[in-house]
Design a protein around this motif. Structure first.
Motif, short mmCIF file in Angstrom:
data_model
loop_
_atom_site.label_atom_id
_atom_site.label_comp_id
_atom_site.label_asym_id
_atom_site.label_seq_id
_atom_site.Cartn_x
_atom_site.Cartn_y
_atom_site.Cartn_z
N ARG A 126 -13.15 -49.45 -41.36
CA ARG A 126 -12.50 -48.39 -40.60
C ARG A 126 -11.06 -48.79 -40.26
NH1 ARG A 126 -14.10 -43.59 -40.74
NH2 ARG A 126 -16.19 -44.37 -40.76
N HIS A 127 -10.87 -50.07 -39.96
CA HIS A 127 -9.53 -50.59 -39.64
C HIS A 127 -8.60 -50.47 -40.86
CE1 HIS A 127 -6.50 -53.06 -37.73
NE2 HIS A 127 -6.50 -53.85 -38.78
N ASP A 128 -9.11 -50.75 -42.05
CA ASP A 128 -8.29 -50.64 -43.26
C ASP A 128 -7.80 -49.21 -43.47
OD1 ASP A 128 -8.68 -53.32 -43.90
OD2 ASP A 128 -10.43 -52.89 -45.18
N VAL A 129 -8.64 -48.26 -43.19
CA VAL A 129 -8.27 -46.84 -43.37
C VAL A 129 -7.08 -46.50 -42.49
CG1 VAL A 129 -9.03 -44.46 -43.08
CG2 VAL A 129 -10.58 -46.15 -44.08
N CYS A 130 -7.10 -46.94 -41.24
CA CYS A 130 -6.02 -46.64 -40.32
C CYS A 130 -4.75 -47.42 -40.64
CB CYS A 130 -6.45 -46.94 -38.89
SG CYS A 130 -7.81 -45.92 -38.33
N ARG A 131 -4.93 -48.64 -41.13
CA ARG A 131 -3.79 -49.52 -41.36
C ARG A 131 -3.12 -49.28 -42.70
NH1 ARG A 131 -4.27 -55.40 -42.98
NH2 ARG A 131 -6.35 -54.61 -43.36
N LYS A 132 -3.86 -49.18 -43.76
CA LYS A 132 -3.30 -49.12 -45.11
C LYS A 132 -2.90 -47.72 -45.54
CE LYS A 132 -5.77 -53.10 -46.92
NZ LYS A 132 -6.74 -53.54 -47.95
N TYR A 133 -3.64 -46.75 -45.11
CA TYR A 133 -3.45 -45.41 -45.65
C TYR A 133 -2.91 -44.52 -44.57
CZ TYR A 133 -6.38 -47.48 -49.20
OH TYR A 133 -6.88 -48.32 -50.15
N LEU B 11 -10.84 -40.40 -46.27
CA LEU B 11 -11.55 -41.64 -45.95
C LEU B 11 -12.10 -41.64 -44.53
CD1 LEU B 11 -9.23 -44.30 -47.63
CD2 LEU B 11 -11.50 -43.55 -48.39
N SER B 12 -11.45 -40.94 -43.63
CA SER B 12 -11.93 -40.91 -42.24
C SER B 12 -13.24 -40.15 -42.11
CB SER B 12 -10.87 -40.30 -41.32
OG SER B 12 -10.73 -38.91 -41.56
N HIS B 13 -13.56 -39.31 -43.09
CA HIS B 13 -14.82 -38.57 -43.05
C HIS B 13 -16.00 -39.37 -43.61
CE1 HIS B 13 -12.04 -35.20 -42.45
NE2 HIS B 13 -13.06 -34.61 -41.85
N LEU B 14 -15.71 -40.51 -44.22
CA LEU B 14 -16.79 -41.34 -44.77
C LEU B 14 -17.43 -42.18 -43.67
CD1 LEU B 14 -15.14 -42.67 -48.06
CD2 LEU B 14 -16.66 -40.72 -47.78
N SER B 15 -18.70 -42.49 -43.86
CA SER B 15 -19.39 -43.36 -42.90
C SER B 15 -18.96 -44.81 -43.12
CB SER B 15 -20.91 -43.24 -43.07
OG SER B 15 -21.28 -43.82 -44.30
N ASP B 16 -19.27 -45.67 -42.16
CA ASP B 16 -18.94 -47.09 -42.30
C ASP B 16 -19.64 -47.70 -43.51
OD1 ASP B 16 -17.27 -47.03 -40.11
OD2 ASP B 16 -18.81 -47.72 -38.70
N ALA B 17 -20.87 -47.27 -43.80
CA ALA B 17 -21.60 -47.79 -44.96
C ALA B 17 -20.91 -47.37 -46.26
CB ALA B 17 -23.04 -47.30 -44.94
N GLN B 18 -20.43 -46.14 -46.31
CA GLN B 18 -19.74 -45.68 -47.51
C GLN B 18 -18.42 -46.42 -47.70
OE1 GLN B 18 -19.78 -41.54 -46.31
NE2 GLN B 18 -21.14 -40.99 -48.01
N LEU B 19 -17.71 -46.64 -46.60
CA LEU B 19 -16.47 -47.40 -46.68
C LEU B 19 -16.74 -48.82 -47.15
CD1 LEU B 19 -14.62 -46.20 -43.45
CD2 LEU B 19 -14.01 -45.70 -45.82
N ARG C 75 -0.68 -40.17 -48.68
CA ARG C 75 -1.31 -41.11 -47.76
C ARG C 75 -2.07 -40.39 -46.65
NH1 ARG C 75 3.71 -43.47 -48.09
NH2 ARG C 75 4.15 -42.85 -45.95
N ARG C 76 -1.49 -39.32 -46.15
CA ARG C 76 -2.15 -38.55 -45.09
C ARG C 76 -3.45 -37.94 -45.59
NH1 ARG C 76 0.46 -33.11 -42.80
NH2 ARG C 76 0.02 -32.62 -44.95
N GLU C 77 -3.42 -37.38 -46.80
CA GLU C 77 -4.62 -36.77 -47.37
C GLU C 77 -5.69 -37.82 -47.65
OE1 GLU C 77 -7.09 -33.74 -48.49
OE2 GLU C 77 -5.14 -33.59 -47.53
N THR C 78 -5.27 -38.97 -48.16
CA THR C 78 -6.22 -40.07 -48.41
C THR C 78 -6.86 -40.54 -47.11
OG1 THR C 78 -4.95 -40.80 -50.33
CG2 THR C 78 -6.44 -42.41 -49.35
N ARG C 79 -6.04 -40.69 -46.07
CA ARG C 79 -6.55 -41.12 -44.76
C ARG C 79 -7.54 -40.10 -44.21
NH1 ARG C 79 -1.91 -42.67 -43.03
NH2 ARG C 79 -1.27 -40.66 -42.25
N LYS C 80 -7.24 -38.82 -44.40
CA LYS C 80 -8.12 -37.75 -43.93
C LYS C 80 -9.48 -37.80 -44.63
CE LYS C 80 -8.12 -32.70 -43.62
NZ LYS C 80 -7.36 -31.50 -43.97
#
Length: 62
Positions: free
Chosen positions: A55-62, A40-48, A33-38
């Motif tokens: 961005r909220h999903d990344v912090c909450r789910k992963y 995903l955090s490098h992706l832009s909002d458009a890529q997400l 989960r930590r690696e996934t969050r890391k």
């Protein structure tokens, strides 16, 4: 039917090995989960948004 035949043989049959395996699995899941969050955090909002996340999903789910 006798009492000994009507009860579970070992209702709490948990060994130290089972506990260690569970702990190892929990640590592995936490690292994944930590690696996934890391990543995903490098992706832009458009890529997400392209993959259906915010961005909220990344912090909450992963």
């Amino acid at each position: 039917m006798e009492f000994d035949q009507n009860r579970a043989a070992k209702p709490f049959d948990v060994t130290l090995l089972d506990i260690l395996r569970g702990a190892r699995s929990a640590v592995r899941n936490w690292r994944n989960r930590r690696e996934t969050r890391k990543i995903l955090s490098h992706l832009s909002d458009a890529q997400l948004r392209d993959i259906g996340l915010t961005r909220h999903d990344v912090c909450r789910k992963y």
